[in-house]
Design a protein around this motif. Structure first.
Motif, PDB file in Angstrom:
ATOM      1  N   TRP A 255     -40.859 -21.851  19.783  1.00 56.48           N
ATOM      2  CA  TRP A 255     -41.714 -21.602  19.210  1.00 56.48           C
ATOM      3  C   TRP A 255     -43.346 -21.055  19.403  1.00 56.48           C
ATOM      4  O   TRP A 255     -44.323 -20.785  19.066  1.00 56.48           O
ATOM      5  CB  TRP A 255     -42.512 -23.257  17.998  1.00 56.48           C
ATOM      6  N   THR A 258     -42.653 -16.999  19.701  1.00 63.39           N
ATOM      7  CA  THR A 258     -42.465 -16.073  18.278  1.00 63.39           C
ATOM      8  C   THR A 258     -42.149 -16.497  17.587  1.00 63.39           C
ATOM      9  O   THR A 258     -42.885 -16.343  15.969  1.00 63.39           O
ATOM     10  CB  THR A 258     -40.503 -15.150  18.561  1.00 63.39           C
ATOM     11  N   LYS A 259     -42.257 -18.269  17.002  1.00 64.67           N
ATOM     12  CA  LYS A 259     -41.904 -18.956  15.766  1.00 64.67           C
ATOM     13  C   LYS A 259     -40.393 -18.186  15.284  1.00 64.67           C
ATOM     14  O   LYS A 259     -40.502 -18.252  13.613  1.00 64.67           O
ATOM     15  CB  LYS A 259     -42.690 -18.975  14.799  1.00 64.67           C
ATOM     16  N   ASP A 267     -35.293 -17.820  16.076  1.00 67.32           N
ATOM     17  CA  ASP A 267     -34.391 -18.910  15.560  1.00 67.32           C
ATOM     18  C   ASP A 267     -33.413 -19.411  16.387  1.00 67.32           C
ATOM     19  O   ASP A 267     -32.736 -19.420  16.221  1.00 67.32           O
ATOM     20  CB  ASP A 267     -34.491 -18.522  14.118  1.00 67.32           C
ATOM     21  N   THR A 271     -35.912 -24.759  15.905  1.00 66.49           N
ATOM     22  CA  THR A 271     -37.759 -24.472  15.067  1.00 66.49           C
ATOM     23  C   THR A 271     -37.088 -24.456  13.482  1.00 66.49           C
ATOM     24  O   THR A 271     -37.479 -24.389  13.078  1.00 66.49           O
ATOM     25  CB  THR A 271     -37.445 -23.004  16.125  1.00 66.49           C
ATOM     26  N   LYS A 275     -38.927 -25.404  10.585  1.00 65.06           N
ATOM     27  CA  LYS A 275     -39.179 -24.710   9.158  1.00 65.06           C
ATOM     28  C   LYS A 275     -38.341 -25.877   8.128  1.00 65.06           C
ATOM     29  O   LYS A 275     -39.256 -25.991   7.562  1.00 65.06           O
ATOM     30  CB  LYS A 275     -38.329 -23.495   9.456  1.00 65.06           C
ATOM     31  N   GLN A 279     -42.052 -27.061   6.429  1.00 69.45           N
ATOM     32  CA  GLN A 279     -42.684 -25.921   6.107  1.00 69.45           C
ATOM     33  C   GLN A 279     -41.924 -25.882   4.164  1.00 69.45           C
ATOM     34  O   GLN A 279     -42.713 -25.116   3.190  1.00 69.45           O
ATOM     35  CB  GLN A 279     -42.413 -24.415   6.834  1.00 69.45           C
TER      36      GLN A 279
END
Length: 313
Positions: A255, A258-259, A267, A271, A275, A279
């Protein structure tokens, strides 16, 4: 008073003594449970209750605000397994876990064997090795993000000075390079933990075993496979199980650097779960991802411990 089902006449003073002894026994029996009660309540509140809520959420239809709208069975799980992105993320997580745990275990065995030898400055080297593990993971991840930066990263600068590359490389934006580099960072963070577990195991092996082996003509390779590895089995078991759980659930490294980008190539389950939950507001699917992760980790731990126990027997 009845004794063993038979009526027996006992003086009143002795009856009082017997009743006092019985009360004391009840207090002794209940005492430990009363002391454990706060811990049990804490475990239920912090661990068991969230797990129960997670299971209920994973089989519920959740609103955007996080409220339950009703029971939908396994629909959240079906939606996940129909999603190509989730399958990709699951593969990423398995590759990440196997690579980081496997490579760090092999490297840590060599490092621990080296640190177990007598040489000048050994204490300083041991103290230096533990720094990456003692420092917060998020700080280490941010440092690596700057090392791999396209414009200001020291990696591009060093390679340019050595004449290996002519122009800077997008380490974190390249789909081919980004994920292997995340594995390298994961190994770097993990090695201190596994090395010190193996080092403690090596120091518990009696030197007389190696002396006997050398008398019998065994070289260093045979001593390693027939003495060191069998004696390190408890340390290997603890390291593998704990390290797998830790690496599988790793969140800060990916995270912070690179997120999960580019295009979910880096991913992991953690992560991707984040999301989904915070998100995209898909709480039901996020809970289903958590349940799948829990089942995978529990299955691995039980299988590995059973395998190790069977070999030991």
């Amino acid at each position: 008073m009845k004794v063993n089902g038979t009526d027996v006449e006992i003086p009143l003073s002795q009856q009082k003594d017997i009743q006092t002894v019985r009360k004391r026994r009840k207090k002794i029996v209940l005492g430990p449970y009363l002391w454990l009660l706060p811990s049990v309540l804490l475990i239920f509140t912090v661990v068991l209750y969230p797990i129960i809520e997670l299971l209920i959420t994973s089989v519920s239809d959740m609103s955007l605000s996080g409220l339950r709208k009703g029971f939908i069975g396994l629909e959240n799980f079906k939606t996940l397994f129909k999603d190509a992105t989730f399958i990709k993320v699951l593969k990423n997580t398995l590759i990440w876990t196997v690579a980081v745990v496997g490579i760090s275990t092999v490297l840590s065995l060599g490092i621990a064997s080296l640190l177990n030898q007598e040489f000048p400055g050994r204490r300083f080297v041991r103290a230096t090795l533990i720094v990456p593990w003692a420092v917060s993971t998020i700080i280490t991840a941010v440092i690596w993000k700057w090392i791999l930066d396209f414009n200001y990263g020291t990696l591009n600068l060093m390679l340019s000075k050595l004449g290996i590359i002519e122009k800077n490389i997008y380490w974190l934006a390249d789909p081919v390079l980004s994920f292997p580099l995340m594995i390298v960072v994961g190994i770097f963070v993990t090695i201190p933990f596994t090395s010190f577990i193996f080092l403690s195991g090596l120091q518990s092996i009696p030197s007389s075993l190696y002396e006997s082996a050398s008398v019998d003509g065994a070289n260093s390779i045979k001593s390693f496979f027939y003495i060191t590895l069998p004696q390190l089995k408890p340390a290997l078991t603890v390291s593998t199980v704990l390290n797998t759980i830790y690496v599988f659930n790793s969140f800060p490294i990916i995270w912070a650097i690179t997120k999960g980008d580019p295009i979910n190539r880096t991913d992991l389950v953690t992560t991707y779960l984040y999301k989904l939950a915070f998100q995209e507001n898909k709480m039901g699917e996020a809970a289903a991802v958590s349940v799948i992760s829990f089942i995978l980790l529990l299955s691995f731990a039980l299988f590995y411990l059973k395998l190790v126990t069977r070999k030991g027997d």
